[in-house]
Design a protein around this motif. Structure first.
Motif, short mmCIF file in Angstrom:
data_model
loop_
_atom_site.label_atom_id
_atom_site.label_comp_id
_atom_site.label_asym_id
_atom_site.label_seq_id
_atom_site.Cartn_x
_atom_site.Cartn_y
_atom_site.Cartn_z
N UNK A 79 0.83 -1.19 0.00
CA UNK A 79 0.00 0.00 0.00
C UNK A 79 0.87 1.25 0.00
N UNK A 80 1.98 1.19 0.77
CA UNK A 80 2.94 2.29 0.78
C UNK A 80 4.00 2.02 -0.28
N UNK A 81 3.91 2.70 -1.40
CA UNK A 81 4.83 2.44 -2.51
C UNK A 81 6.26 2.86 -2.18
N UNK A 82 6.43 3.70 -1.16
CA UNK A 82 7.77 4.14 -0.77
C UNK A 82 8.63 2.98 -0.27
N UNK A 86 11.12 -2.32 -6.14
CA UNK A 86 10.90 -2.36 -7.58
C UNK A 86 10.49 -0.98 -8.10
N UNK A 87 9.65 -0.29 -7.35
CA UNK A 87 9.25 1.07 -7.73
C UNK A 87 10.45 2.01 -7.67
N UNK A 88 11.30 1.81 -6.67
CA UNK A 88 12.49 2.66 -6.54
C UNK A 88 13.40 2.49 -7.76
N UNK A 89 13.63 1.25 -8.17
CA UNK A 89 14.50 1.01 -9.32
C UNK A 89 13.90 1.59 -10.58
N UNK A 90 12.59 1.46 -10.71
CA UNK A 90 11.92 2.01 -11.88
C UNK A 90 12.09 3.53 -11.95
N UNK A 91 12.08 4.17 -10.80
CA UNK A 91 12.17 5.63 -10.75
C UNK A 91 13.60 6.14 -10.80
N UNK A 92 14.53 5.42 -10.15
CA UNK A 92 15.88 5.94 -9.96
C UNK A 92 16.97 5.15 -10.67
N UNK A 93 16.62 4.01 -11.25
CA UNK A 93 17.60 3.23 -11.96
C UNK A 93 18.25 2.15 -11.10
N UNK A 94 19.04 1.32 -11.74
CA UNK A 94 19.69 0.16 -11.12
C UNK A 94 21.14 0.51 -10.83
N UNK A 95 21.58 0.29 -9.59
CA UNK A 95 22.95 0.56 -9.18
C UNK A 95 23.68 -0.76 -8.98
N UNK A 96 24.52 -1.17 -9.92
CA UNK A 96 25.19 -2.47 -9.79
C UNK A 96 25.97 -2.63 -8.49
N UNK A 97 26.59 -1.54 -8.00
CA UNK A 97 27.40 -1.64 -6.79
C UNK A 97 26.55 -1.81 -5.54
N UNK A 98 25.24 -1.60 -5.65
CA UNK A 98 24.36 -1.69 -4.49
C UNK A 98 23.30 -2.76 -4.61
N UNK A 99 22.91 -3.09 -5.84
CA UNK A 99 21.81 -4.02 -6.06
C UNK A 99 22.25 -5.46 -6.26
N UNK A 100 23.48 -5.68 -6.67
CA UNK A 100 24.00 -7.04 -6.87
C UNK A 100 25.41 -7.14 -6.28
N UNK A 101 25.76 -8.32 -5.81
CA UNK A 101 27.10 -8.53 -5.23
C UNK A 101 27.48 -10.01 -5.32
N UNK A 102 27.46 -10.60 -6.52
CA UNK A 102 27.69 -12.04 -6.64
C UNK A 102 29.07 -12.49 -6.16
#
Length: 322
Positions: A79-82, A86-102
């Motif tokens: 209910x709170x989209x904040x 997924x909404x954040x990535x759609x609005x602000x983009x994907x940060x490889x250094x923060x979103x993935x760390x294989x």
């Protein structure tokens, strides 16, 4: 059986802090956390401490393209989209250094006694309004896909993000291969509630109990844990290790002394003591937080010699619980 010392870590990077900290704070935290993880692994190895790293499944993924393929098609609808990553990535983009760390995830897997657990795929909030059981199941399925793509075993231990422990979802966990979950401490002020429903009174007692005894004993006998073929083993937490506060030496000493005393009590009474925190906490005041951990691990080594206390990660409880 002698006393058992367990550590579980909620490893999140972006996924657990994007809605809690400003962007510049987050970037510093991500970088420092990734630098400190190898040091944590070395400390655990030196002390013989087994740890469950409950890791957000998205961190297993190698890049944005792979993430798009692995992410569930049925995403949470809070209910709170904040709160929705997924909404954040759609609005602000994907940060490889923060979103993935294989690479760091693979490093954890390579250390003896270190277990890669699950913190869901997207840091899923299991008690927030708007989300559904079907969306939660889809999230856990994505975790298994991410593990397979990285070439590591699918997690069998799970920690509910933000401690939103949802008993109604335990059967879903079991169906998705989860054999043990971390339960909240057995104290009224730790009962599972959403962010919105967490009262100031609960927060006051959670914080105060860090420094003085407001909730009673924190360790527990092994024989209270029981397996159920339909549900995961539920392993209570004992204590949250709060971050070092450079502005409050007195409270720092009080919280550390409380943990050491609880560990000693668990060792003497042959009970289980389960400590947890977030690696991201060590992204700030890293030297001080690491020094606090050295004190805790050194104390464990003393208790091991004197009382025979030993360390288990969450998965290893499956072999000692009937």
């Amino acid at each position: 059986m002698n006393g058992i010392f367990t550590i579980s870590l909620d490893f999140e990077l972006h996924w657990g802090v994007f809605d809690k900290r400003k962007r510049e704070q987050r970037i510093s935290c991500y970088n420092n956390t990734l630098r400190v993880v190898p040091e944590l692994l070395g400390m655990f190895a030196s002390s013989g401490v087994h740890v469950t790293w409950a890791t957000v499944g998205s961190l297993f993924v190698k890049d944005k393209e792979a993430w798009d393929d692995i992410a569930p098609s049925e995403k949470p609808h809070y209910t709170s989209d904040d709160q929705n990553p997924y909404s954040y990535i759609q609005q602000h983009g994907f940060l490889p250094e923060a979103h993935v760390a294989p690479d760091i995830v693979k490093t954890i897997e390579n250390y003896e006694g270190q277990e890669l657990g699950s913190h869901t795929f997207s840091h899923y909030y299991c008690l927030e309004k708007g989300q559904t059981a079907e969306q939660f199941a889809a999230d856990l399925e994505a975790v298994r896909r991410a593990a397979g793509a990285l070439g590591v075993p699918a997690p069998v231990s799970l920690v509910f993000p933000r401690n939103q422990y949802n008993e109604k979802y335990l059967s879903i966990c079991k169906a998705e291969g989860i054999e043990v979950v971390r339960a909240n401490p057995a104290k009224w002020f730790w009962s599972g509630v959403s962010e919105e429903d967490t009262s100031l009174l609960r927060k006051f007692f959670r914080t105060g109990d860090t420094y003085i005894n407001l909730g009673g004993k924190s360790s527990y006998p092994l024989n209270i844990l029981k397996k159920d073929k339909h549900l995961p083993l539920q392993l209570p937490a004992s204590r949250f290790l709060r971050s070092h506060d450079p502005k409050n030496a007195v409270f720092n000493a009080m919280r550390l002394k409380r943990i050491l005393n609880e560990m000693s009590d668990a060792a003497r009474t042959k009970e289980c003591y389960h400590l947890w925190w977030h690696p991201e906490q060590f992204g700030f005041n890293s030297s001080e937080n690491l020094n606090d951990l050295r004190i805790i691990l050194s104390h464990y080594e003393k208790l091991k010699k004197r009382f025979g206390m030993h360390s288990l990660n969450m998965r290893e409880y499956l072999s000692v619980v009937e």
